[in-house]
Design a protein around this motif. Sequence first.
Motif, PDB file in Angstrom:
ATOM      1  N   SER A 511      40.905  51.188  85.619  1.00  0.00           N
ATOM      2  CA  SER A 511      41.240  52.624  85.745  1.00  0.00           C
ATOM      3  C   SER A 511      42.583  52.586  85.052  1.00  0.00           C
ATOM      4  O   SER A 511      43.251  53.552  84.930  1.00  0.00           O
ATOM      5  N   GLY A 512      43.134  51.341  84.563  1.00  0.00           N
ATOM      6  CA  GLY A 512      44.161  51.156  83.773  1.00  0.00           C
ATOM      7  C   GLY A 512      44.619  49.826  83.760  1.00  0.00           C
ATOM      8  O   GLY A 512      43.866  48.916  84.063  1.00  0.00           O
ATOM      9  N   ILE A 513      45.933  49.314  83.447  1.00  0.00           N
ATOM     10  CA  ILE A 513      46.274  48.026  83.141  1.00  0.00           C
ATOM     11  C   ILE A 513      47.506  47.944  84.550  1.00  0.00           C
ATOM     12  O   ILE A 513      48.576  48.403  84.201  1.00  0.00           O
ATOM     13  N   HIS A 514      47.184  47.026  85.370  1.00  0.00           N
ATOM     14  CA  HIS A 514      47.923  46.876  86.371  1.00  0.00           C
ATOM     15  C   HIS A 514      47.737  45.549  87.073  1.00  0.00           C
ATOM     16  O   HIS A 514      46.600  44.752  86.798  1.00  0.00           O
ATOM     17  N   ARG A 515      48.339  45.138  88.120  1.00  0.00           N
ATOM     18  CA  ARG A 515      48.165  44.085  88.902  1.00  0.00           C
ATOM     19  C   ARG A 515      46.625  43.730  89.342  1.00  0.00           C
ATOM     20  O   ARG A 515      46.165  42.684  89.071  1.00  0.00           O
ATOM     21  N   LEU A 516      46.146  44.571  89.866  1.00  0.00           N
ATOM     22  CA  LEU A 516      44.593  44.537  90.188  1.00  0.00           C
ATOM     23  C   LEU A 516      43.572  44.059  89.004  1.00  0.00           C
ATOM     24  O   LEU A 516      43.012  43.395  89.258  1.00  0.00           O
ATOM     25  N   VAL A 517      43.940  44.807  87.999  1.00  0.00           N
ATOM     26  CA  VAL A 517      43.073  44.499  86.749  1.00  0.00           C
ATOM     27  C   VAL A 517      43.381  42.965  86.221  1.00  0.00           C
ATOM     28  O   VAL A 517      42.387  42.399  85.977  1.00  0.00           O
ATOM     29  N   VAL A 518      44.598  42.590  86.261  1.00  0.00           N
ATOM     30  CA  VAL A 518      45.054  41.290  85.822  1.00  0.00           C
ATOM     31  C   VAL A 518      44.104  40.257  86.736  1.00  0.00           C
ATOM     32  O   VAL A 518      43.478  39.462  86.275  1.00  0.00           O
ATOM     33  N   ASP A 519      44.279  40.357  88.335  1.00  0.00           N
ATOM     34  CA  ASP A 519      43.743  39.594  89.145  1.00  0.00           C
ATOM     35  C   ASP A 519      42.031  39.464  88.888  1.00  0.00           C
ATOM     36  O   ASP A 519      41.425  38.528  88.934  1.00  0.00           O
ATOM     37  N   THR A 520      41.578  40.593  88.698  1.00  0.00           N
ATOM     38  CA  THR A 520      39.933  41.006  88.521  1.00  0.00           C
ATOM     39  C   THR A 520      39.498  40.270  87.204  1.00  0.00           C
ATOM     40  O   THR A 520      38.610  39.575  87.098  1.00  0.00           O
ATOM     41  N   ILE A 521      40.208  40.655  85.974  1.00  0.00           N
ATOM     42  CA  ILE A 521      39.772  39.824  84.744  1.00  0.00           C
ATOM     43  C   ILE A 521      39.959  38.339  84.804  1.00  0.00           C
ATOM     44  O   ILE A 521      39.181  37.781  84.366  1.00  0.00           O
ATOM     45  N   SER A 522      41.046  37.979  85.289  1.00  0.00           N
ATOM     46  CA  SER A 522      41.428  36.487  85.704  1.00  0.00           C
ATOM     47  C   SER A 522      40.216  36.071  86.422  1.00  0.00           C
ATOM     48  O   SER A 522      39.611  34.866  85.967  1.00  0.00           O
ATOM     49  N   PHE A 523      39.624  36.241  87.604  1.00  0.00           N
ATOM     50  CA  PHE A 523      38.628  35.902  88.255  1.00  0.00           C
ATOM     51  C   PHE A 523      36.987  36.133  87.370  1.00  0.00           C
ATOM     52  O   PHE A 523      36.454  34.775  87.287  1.00  0.00           O
ATOM     53  N   ALA A 524      36.787  37.030  86.411  1.00  0.00           N
ATOM     54  CA  ALA A 524      35.720  37.143  85.862  1.00  0.00           C
ATOM     55  C   ALA A 524      35.765  36.153  84.817  1.00  0.00           C
ATOM     56  O   ALA A 524      34.524  35.480  84.668  1.00  0.00           O
ATOM     57  N   MET A 525      36.928  35.748  83.942  1.00  0.00           N
ATOM     58  CA  MET A 525      36.925  34.923  82.798  1.00  0.00           C
ATOM     59  C   MET A 525      36.650  33.409  83.411  1.00  0.00           C
ATOM     60  O   MET A 525      36.520  32.371  82.900  1.00  0.00           O
ATOM     61  N   SER A 526      37.346  33.176  84.758  1.00  0.00           N
ATOM     62  CA  SER A 526      37.031  32.022  85.315  1.00  0.00           C
ATOM     63  C   SER A 526      35.683  31.485  85.839  1.00  0.00           C
ATOM     64  O   SER A 526      35.201  30.304  85.814  1.00  0.00           O
ATOM     65  N   SER A 527      34.721  32.655  85.924  1.00  0.00           N
ATOM     66  CA  SER A 527      33.459  32.345  86.402  1.00  0.00           C
ATOM     67  C   SER A 527      32.535  32.468  84.909  1.00  0.00           C
ATOM     68  O   SER A 527      31.321  31.849  85.144  1.00  0.00           O
ATOM     69  N   THR A 528      32.675  33.157  84.141  1.00  0.00           N
ATOM     70  CA  THR A 528      31.467  33.359  82.734  1.00  0.00           C
ATOM     71  C   THR A 528      32.492  33.764  81.665  1.00  0.00           C
ATOM     72  O   THR A 528      33.688  34.416  81.701  1.00  0.00           O
ATOM     73  N   PRO A 529      32.362  33.127  80.320  1.00  0.00           N
ATOM     74  CA  PRO A 529      32.796  33.474  79.193  1.00  0.00           C
ATOM     75  C   PRO A 529      32.614  34.975  78.828  1.00  0.00           C
ATOM     76  O   PRO A 529      33.286  35.507  77.911  1.00  0.00           O
ATOM     77  N   ASP A 530      31.492  35.542  79.043  1.00  0.00           N
ATOM     78  CA  ASP A 530      31.357  36.978  78.708  1.00  0.00           C
ATOM     79  C   ASP A 530      31.905  37.958  79.814  1.00  0.00           C
ATOM     80  O   ASP A 530      31.161  38.100  80.746  1.00  0.00           O
TER      81      ASP A 530
END
Length: 637
Positions: A511-530
């Motif tokens: 919904s924007g760029i903030h702490r939640l988005v940082v944590d969520t994208i970090s988790f996503a990139m840790s589990s898959t490259p896509d």
Amino acid sequence: MHHPHGLFWLHPVLVCVIIAALAFALLNFGNVKRIVVGKPIRSRELHGSKLKLTWWIALPVLAADLYSSVAYGPEAGITELAPLGNDAKWMIIPITASTVLLLMILITSYIMGVIAYPNGGGAYAISKDNFQRPWVSLVAASALLVDYVLTVAVSVSSGVQTMASSYPILANHETELSILCVIVILFVNLRGVSESSKVFAYPTFLFMACMLFLIGAGFDDEVHHGFVQPVTPPFGTIPAGLTLMLLLKAFSSACSALTGVETISNAVPIFRDGKNGAIKAYVALGIITGITLLGFAYHLYVRGISVNPNNTMLSQLAGDYFGHGIVYQVIIICTFVVLILAANSTFTGFPQLAALVASDRFLPRALTLRGDRLGYSNGMIALAALASLLIEVFHAQTNALIPLYAIGVFVAFTVAQLGLFKRWIRVKGRMWRTKAVINGFGAFITGLVAVIFAVTKFTSGAWIVLVVLPVVIFIAMKIRQHYIEVADELRIDLQTVRPQKHRIVSVVLISGIHRLVVDTISFAMSSTPDVIALYIGFDDESIERMEQKWEAWGAPCRLITIKSEYRSLLYPLSKFIRRLETYEGGKPDHIQLLIAQFVPKKWWHNLLHNQTSLLIRAWMLRHKDVVVSTVPYHLRK
């Protein structure tokens, strides 16, 4: 609409209080549960003596349903003959004596059932073992489960109505008071059978003492004033207009006092002495119930008590002996309490039976799960919910349901006796012929009573039970079929089937760029490259701002923006997921949708967050290859 007492505000206030209490309970579930239910008990304590009852404590807990019906059983029988006048009053004695004889046959049969099936289950266990077709045992189980629900509704409602007729201030609040009583009984039972016995055993003992005291007072009165008094109607006169069908109808109505006989056999596992404790309870129950029924009916005859729709025969008899002083008040209050406690015995019987049927996959498996206090709490909650619904629908005027649940229970009696009859012929053993004769005769009588109920009460609502039972059996068969189909579908060949790696694309809804988005994208990139970041905007300006901020942030992953013309998240999200399933890079095996979620420090903060994420999770269940993952963020303030 003008409320008779000016309490028009009561219902909306109660609704608001209930909603607030539910919200608090859901958001502080753990703490509320500890207060209401108590500390959890370890599984290994299930068979410990602390959680089981001695037979004399189990007796009032399990027998409240049967024993409370002595207050209305003889009256129900003679009410059918009341139009025949004074000459029919003496017939209360032979009708009640016939009821007691049938009670002795039933108790003898169930004792034989307890000996043969010491793990409990009553009619269901007996019929399941002796009939190959599952629908026969389902008839017994369905009849009893429906009976248990009706027992709670009828017992509580009639108890509240008794008090409302004695204390007019309670009038017009019967429905709310009845549902409140059901909830109180539920909460006490959720704390475990040993806890409920401490609360509910002694009022039943007190009612037993009151009834025996009333009978003793009657004999004392007759010693001083004669066993035939001026008000005593003539004995043995055949009233004009008496027919065999009317006599059978009176007998079957009096037999409504026998509902609840099966509860002890269903709950054998709660006895500390096992089957021996259940047998002792049955013998004691038979003796005290027989004495009470015969003594009560005899004194009603001697005093020439008439049927009065506005004053029960028990109330009239107690008034005759004691006036309307303290003794009378104690008897009436004890009657009210025990009529409500009659519902309590079903809170032991219903969950035990439902768990047994559910273990055979005819009911939802959740009913087999034990709660924190090792009771079948889901069964108790289901019973309370169904009974409360009945009370609400009938506005606590459920006395008309008495003959209806009597049909179901006599159907179960008949199936149980036929099962035992078949068992003795198959197994033989010591005195098998005598046992077979007892059960065969019992099956004939109880079957006859069920047929009489069905015929004579058909237009009064008996057709409801005759429709409900087949529906319940049909649903049970469908549930079992579903469980079998699911098991077949999930079964694998252990030799050939192995776990495999899948190609996964992760979609992070932002919904924007903030702490939640940082944590969520970090988790996503840790589990898959896509990884794809998805932004759904409602206008061109917000989408353009998002793209500029993303570029300024360094575009850590691919960003896709979608404009939602109708200000909806769900439709454009579903459309994007479907497109992604066939996108240019080759179809992914699974799509992982990641949603960030706040975990607030205070319970009421939950009302301010997370509604959208709950909606999206529910909506995405429609897509079979989409995995929805929640990434929690714990707020510090």
